[in-house]
Design an enzyme around this catalytic site. Sequence first.
Site, PDB file in Angstrom:
ATOM      1  N   CYS A 112      -7.695   2.492 -15.212  1.00 36.34           N
ATOM      2  CA  CYS A 112      -9.063   2.202 -14.765  1.00 36.34           C
ATOM      3  C   CYS A 112      -9.935   1.912 -15.960  1.00 36.34           C
ATOM      4  O   CYS A 112      -9.751   2.457 -17.038  1.00 36.34           O
ATOM      5  CB  CYS A 112      -9.645   3.373 -13.973  1.00 36.34           C
ATOM      6  SG  CYS A 112     -11.274   2.985 -13.266  1.00 36.34           S
ATOM      7  N   CYS A 130      -7.182  11.955  -3.107  1.00 37.29           N
ATOM      8  CA  CYS A 130      -8.197  11.194  -3.848  1.00 37.29           C
ATOM      9  C   CYS A 130      -8.249  11.645  -5.289  1.00 37.29           C
ATOM     10  O   CYS A 130      -8.389  12.838  -5.568  1.00 37.29           O
ATOM     11  CB  CYS A 130      -9.596  11.454  -3.303  1.00 37.29           C
ATOM     12  SG  CYS A 130      -9.850  10.985  -1.638  1.00 37.29           S
ATOM     13  N   GLU A 155       0.180   3.080  -7.996  1.00 40.36           N
ATOM     14  CA  GLU A 155       0.530   3.884  -6.824  1.00 40.36           C
ATOM     15  C   GLU A 155      -0.204   3.400  -5.583  1.00 40.36           C
ATOM     16  O   GLU A 155      -1.285   2.817  -5.662  1.00 40.36           O
ATOM     17  CB  GLU A 155       0.206   5.357  -7.092  1.00 40.36           C
ATOM     18  CG  GLU A 155       1.067   5.929  -8.207  1.00 40.36           C
ATOM     19  CD  GLU A 155       0.971   7.441  -8.347  1.00 40.36           C
ATOM     20  OE1 GLU A 155       2.017   8.103  -8.346  1.00 40.36           O
ATOM     21  OE2 GLU A 155      -0.160   7.967  -8.468  1.00 40.36           O
ATOM     22  N   CYS A 197     -11.624  12.521 -12.343  1.00 38.49           N
ATOM     23  CA  CYS A 197     -10.604  11.636 -11.756  1.00 38.49           C
ATOM     24  C   CYS A 197      -9.401  11.495 -12.692  1.00 38.49           C
ATOM     25  O   CYS A 197      -9.550  11.156 -13.870  1.00 38.49           O
ATOM     26  CB  CYS A 197     -11.228  10.264 -11.487  1.00 38.49           C
ATOM     27  SG  CYS A 197     -10.033   9.047 -10.925  1.00 38.49           S
ATOM     28  N   CYS A 202     -14.577   8.468 -14.944  1.00 43.35           N
ATOM     29  CA  CYS A 202     -15.196   9.568 -14.208  1.00 43.35           C
ATOM     30  C   CYS A 202     -14.435  10.843 -14.563  1.00 43.35           C
ATOM     31  O   CYS A 202     -13.200  10.852 -14.559  1.00 43.35           O
ATOM     32  CB  CYS A 202     -15.149   9.288 -12.711  1.00 43.35           C
ATOM     33  SG  CYS A 202     -15.871   7.682 -12.307  1.00 43.35           S
ATOM     34  N   CYS A 258      -4.165   3.360   1.291  1.00 45.18           N
ATOM     35  CA  CYS A 258      -5.045   3.444   0.126  1.00 45.18           C
ATOM     36  C   CYS A 258      -4.428   2.575  -0.976  1.00 45.18           C
ATOM     37  O   CYS A 258      -3.336   2.855  -1.465  1.00 45.18           O
ATOM     38  CB  CYS A 258      -5.165   4.902  -0.294  1.00 45.18           C
ATOM     39  SG  CYS A 258      -6.209   5.134  -1.726  1.00 45.18           S
TER      40      CYS A 258
END
Length: 415
Positions: free
Chosen positions: A135, A388, A115, A142, A139, A128
Amino acid sequence: MQIPGHIDPVTTGTVPLRGGNRIDLVGLTRDAIGGVLVEAGLDAKAAKLRAKQIWHWIYHRGVTDFEAMTDIAKAMRPWLTDRFIIGRPTVREAQVSNDGTRKWLLAAADGQEYEMVFIPDADRGTLCVSSQVGCTLNCRFCHTGTMRLVRNLAAGEIVGQVLLARDALGEWPKGTMAGFGPDPEDDDADEEGSHYTADGRMLTNIVMMGMGEPLYNFDEVKGALKIVMDGDGLALSKRRITLSTSGVVPMMARAGEEIGVNLAVSLHAVSKEVRDEIVPLNRKYGIEELLAACAAYPGANNARRITFEYVMLKDKNDSDDDARELVRLIKHYNLPAKVNLIPFNPWPGAPYECSSPERVRAFSSLIFKSGISAPVRTPRGRDIMAACGQLKSAATKPTRAELDRIAEEKQAALG
Ligand code: SAH
Ligand code: SF4
């Protein structure tokens, strides 16, 4: 396969060529474009000239069709078309938030999805950009962290996001090419119009804050950002680009020396106990080590501060004592710093809640009082899951047990 040159072995896939057996020129350095032209049969001198022209068309004018390259001989254009392409990611879905934020779900040539988000503001427009599909890290607050790392994005796929955003915003220069003389077929091409400037542009800034940990894909991120900063192309200044890392300490100095963009660090907690929980990479590179690497970050000074990102999680990291400790740490390490407080953006199944607005304000003002800037980031695009930490491309909804397993796997991979 391991990520080349890397400290932490994490497996990743290989990237197929886009366009079948034709080579995608997006993401190659100017020299590499020259190299593939030589391999295709041009002599070195001709290849160098053509590479320069093609580069300009790709990155300055946004052209994707060799036929549009008017300063390349007509007979040569089909020859190029047969051998090369100027690719773009495929747009699977484009959404617009009620606050004007836009999100695109993109697909690579191998179908992998990632994205990209554009956030317009009165005085700037920020793209962004994602660096990985999924990933490496986990975290806990997230959404991307609930995905496995599928693979690194290649430089062309990273810079391709910027090219696609320019396409979508319709802001490739319409005048003639600077340095190539006025275009006789363009009535509007006066002296002024022939020199392209960034004035009035919507896309003014880039943040490496999409999906993925950019410092676990160092070479490709570096290659992409070098292209973005190249003065004869997209020409974005390093001051308008920010790379965010969750704290991959061994790569930080290289990022400063070799890329030189602004640094943002996802700190999010001030004690080992809390950071170990919410940013598990902390078990490998602790807060002291991370802040020492920040203090040594090349190019950071009072005019170019390091941004410390701090997600506001209710009853987890948001007390007055946390704020005071944050100030103490910043002063102790003598860091040219600003703090960016990010209200937690929720996603389905997230194990945290956002701190109350009063708590966020109190936290912010405690930091401000010590002389450190600590603005609260306004959440953007929450209604389309573009804020975010809300990005995630896999449509599957893993169960809690699966999420725990993924988290364990990721932790084990870090050793
Ligand atoms: N992987 C990099 C960059 C991508 S995330 C990094 O971690 O720094 C961009 C920022 O959003 C990071 O500071 C990240 O910690 C933060 N973030 C992640 N999930 C979030 C959430 N749910 N709410 C608010 N911020 C979040
Ligand atoms: Fe990865 Fe950054 Fe999300 Fe952490 S916050 S899981 S490093 S994308």
